[in-house]
Design an enzyme around this catalytic site. Structure first.
Site, PDB file in Angstrom:
ATOM      1  N   GLY A  11       0.787  -0.969   0.215  1.00  0.00           N
ATOM      2  CA  GLY A  11      -0.047  -0.086  -0.129  1.00  0.00           C
ATOM      3  C   GLY A  11       0.953   1.246   0.054  1.00  0.00           C
ATOM      4  O   GLY A  11       0.198   2.349   0.350  1.00  0.00           O
ATOM      5  N   SER A  12       2.002   0.890  -0.483  1.00  0.00           N
ATOM      6  CA  SER A  12       3.108   2.418  -0.504  1.00  0.00           C
ATOM      7  C   SER A  12       2.426   3.497  -1.251  1.00  0.00           C
ATOM      8  O   SER A  12       2.688   4.491  -1.279  1.00  0.00           O
ATOM      9  CB  SER A  12       4.505   2.096  -0.379  1.00  0.00           C
ATOM     10  OG  SER A  12       4.886   1.368  -1.472  1.00  0.00           O
ATOM     11  N   ASN A  13       2.060   2.735  -2.729  1.00  0.00           N
ATOM     12  CA  ASN A  13       1.494   3.619  -3.539  1.00  0.00           C
ATOM     13  C   ASN A  13       0.322   4.311  -3.297  1.00  0.00           C
ATOM     14  O   ASN A  13       0.106   5.392  -3.552  1.00  0.00           O
ATOM     15  CB  ASN A  13       1.494   2.965  -4.912  1.00  0.00           C
ATOM     16  CG  ASN A  13       3.037   2.791  -5.445  1.00  0.00           C
ATOM     17  OD1 ASN A  13       3.423   3.856  -6.100  1.00  0.00           O
ATOM     18  ND2 ASN A  13       3.489   1.522  -5.568  1.00  0.00           N
ATOM     19  N   HIS A 102       3.586   0.102 -13.062  1.00  0.00           N
ATOM     20  CA  HIS A 102       4.282  -1.417 -13.297  1.00  0.00           C
ATOM     21  C   HIS A 102       5.949  -0.858 -13.049  1.00  0.00           C
ATOM     22  O   HIS A 102       6.437  -0.088 -13.679  1.00  0.00           O
ATOM     23  CB  HIS A 102       4.209  -1.978 -14.536  1.00  0.00           C
ATOM     24  CG  HIS A 102       4.646  -3.249 -14.711  1.00  0.00           C
ATOM     25  ND1 HIS A 102       4.047  -4.540 -14.097  1.00  0.00           N
ATOM     26  CD2 HIS A 102       5.744  -3.812 -15.316  1.00  0.00           C
ATOM     27  CE1 HIS A 102       4.803  -5.491 -14.416  1.00  0.00           C
ATOM     28  NE2 HIS A 102       5.962  -5.172 -14.890  1.00  0.00           N
TER      29      HIS A 102
HETATM   30  C1  GAR Z   1       4.471  -1.485  -6.776  1.00  0.00           C
HETATM   31  O1  GAR Z   1       5.876  -1.671  -7.012  1.00  0.00           O
HETATM   32  C2  GAR Z   1       3.878  -1.815  -8.316  1.00  0.00           C
HETATM   33  O2  GAR Z   1       4.637  -1.292  -9.322  1.00  0.00           O
HETATM   34  C3  GAR Z   1       3.628  -3.242  -8.625  1.00  0.00           C
HETATM   35  O3  GAR Z   1       3.160  -3.756  -7.054  1.00  0.00           O
HETATM   36  C4  GAR Z   1       3.976  -2.868  -6.167  1.00  0.00           C
HETATM   37  C5  GAR Z   1       3.039  -2.523  -5.019  1.00  0.00           C
HETATM   38  O4  GAR Z   1       3.452  -1.777  -4.106  1.00  0.00           O
HETATM   39  N1  GAR Z   1       2.645  -3.545  -9.265  1.00  0.00           N
HETATM   40  C6  GAR Z   1       2.964  -4.643 -10.281  1.00  0.00           C
HETATM   41  O5  GAR Z   1       3.654  -5.494 -10.080  1.00  0.00           O
HETATM   42  C7  GAR Z   1       1.753  -4.857 -11.310  1.00  0.00           C
HETATM   43  N2  GAR Z   1       2.051  -5.611 -12.315  1.00  0.00           N
HETATM   44  P1  GAR Z   1       2.779  -1.090  -2.898  1.00  0.00           P
HETATM   45  O6  GAR Z   1       1.663  -2.199  -2.572  1.00  0.00           O
HETATM   46  O7  GAR Z   1       3.841  -0.737  -1.862  1.00  0.00           O
HETATM   47  O8  GAR Z   1       2.255   0.099  -3.783  1.00  0.00           O
END
Ligand code: GAR
Length: 213
Positions: A11-13, A102
């Site tokens: 969930g950092s994004n 991505h």
């Molecule tokens: C992120 O790095 C995103 O780019 C990747 O999952 C991670 C989620 O991190 N997405 C993919 O690989 C999509 N194919 P987060 O939960 O900390 O936001």
């Protein structure tokens, strides 16, 4: 603009999108107990978990997603760690309004574990791609890309960390730019009319020539 953020990871994004003042009306996770749901809870956001395993097909799963999205009057959708392909009907219902981030320079290393794939392949550069979602797999028009170097002693953890730092800087400003109609889609090409505000590498990420038009 009222966004749904579709998640499945730490969930950092999602946190970064909130930091950039995106109006998040709903968070949907495809996994139980993930950090992203805690982020949603901490911010008092409406959130729900819709598990793919509970449905017989991608189409049925899509119907459940659409029901939740429509109930909340969601206008646009940001995928952030959501590791499921959307069905055609869902993509069509928010056509041109679904974005994914991505952790590679697409079309290289699509799918799962893009960071591990890049390391295994031995590339010297990988990066971050923000693209529109179509019915294919990581295949929609590319909106912005930022390269990230792969260092000799990188592990999946260290490279992921460097990639995440870029993701957090760029996703919010790109989605805000979409709200401001700063770019248009022409077939596979995304043409920017204005630079990205709030991201220092903005002109680089969206293409300097396109900004200058
Ligand atoms: C992120 O790095 C995103 O780019 C990747 O999952 C991670 C989620 O991190 N997405 C993919 O690989 C999509 N194919 P987060 O939960 O900390 O936001």
């Amino acid at each position: 603009m009222k966004w749904a953020v579709l998640v499945g990871g730490k969930g950092s994004n999602l946190q970064a999108l909130l930091d950039h003042s995106l109006e998040v009306g709903l968070v949907i996770s495809h996994r139980e107990g993930v950090g992203a749901l805690q982020v949603a809870e901490a911010h008092g956001l409406a959130h729900t978990t819709i598990l793919p395993g509970a449905f017989g097909s991608r189409a049925e799963y899509g119907q459940a997603l659409r029901d939740a999205l429509e109930r909340t009057h969601i206008e646009a959708i940001a995928l952030a760690g959501f590791m499921r392909w959307l069905d055609g009907e869902t993509v069509a219902a928010w056509s041109g309004k679904i974005f994914n981030i991505h952790p590679s320079l697409l079309p290289a290393f699509g799918g799962m574990n893009a960071v591990g794939q890049a390391l295994a392949h031995g590339v010297r550069w990988t990066g971050v791609t923000i693209h529109l979602v179509d019915e294919g797999e990581d295949s929609g028009p590319i909106v912005a890309q930022v390269p990230v170097p792969v260092l000799g002693d990188d592990t999946e953890e260290s490279l992921s960390e460097r990639i995440h730092r870029i993701e957090h800087q760029i996703y919010g400003p790109v989605l805000k730019a979409f709200e401001a109609e700063s770019f248009g889609v022409h077939g596979r090409r995304v043409i920017w009319r204005h630079d990205i505000e709030g991201f220092e590498g903005g002109r680089y990420a969206v293409g300097i020539d396109q900004c200058d038009r």
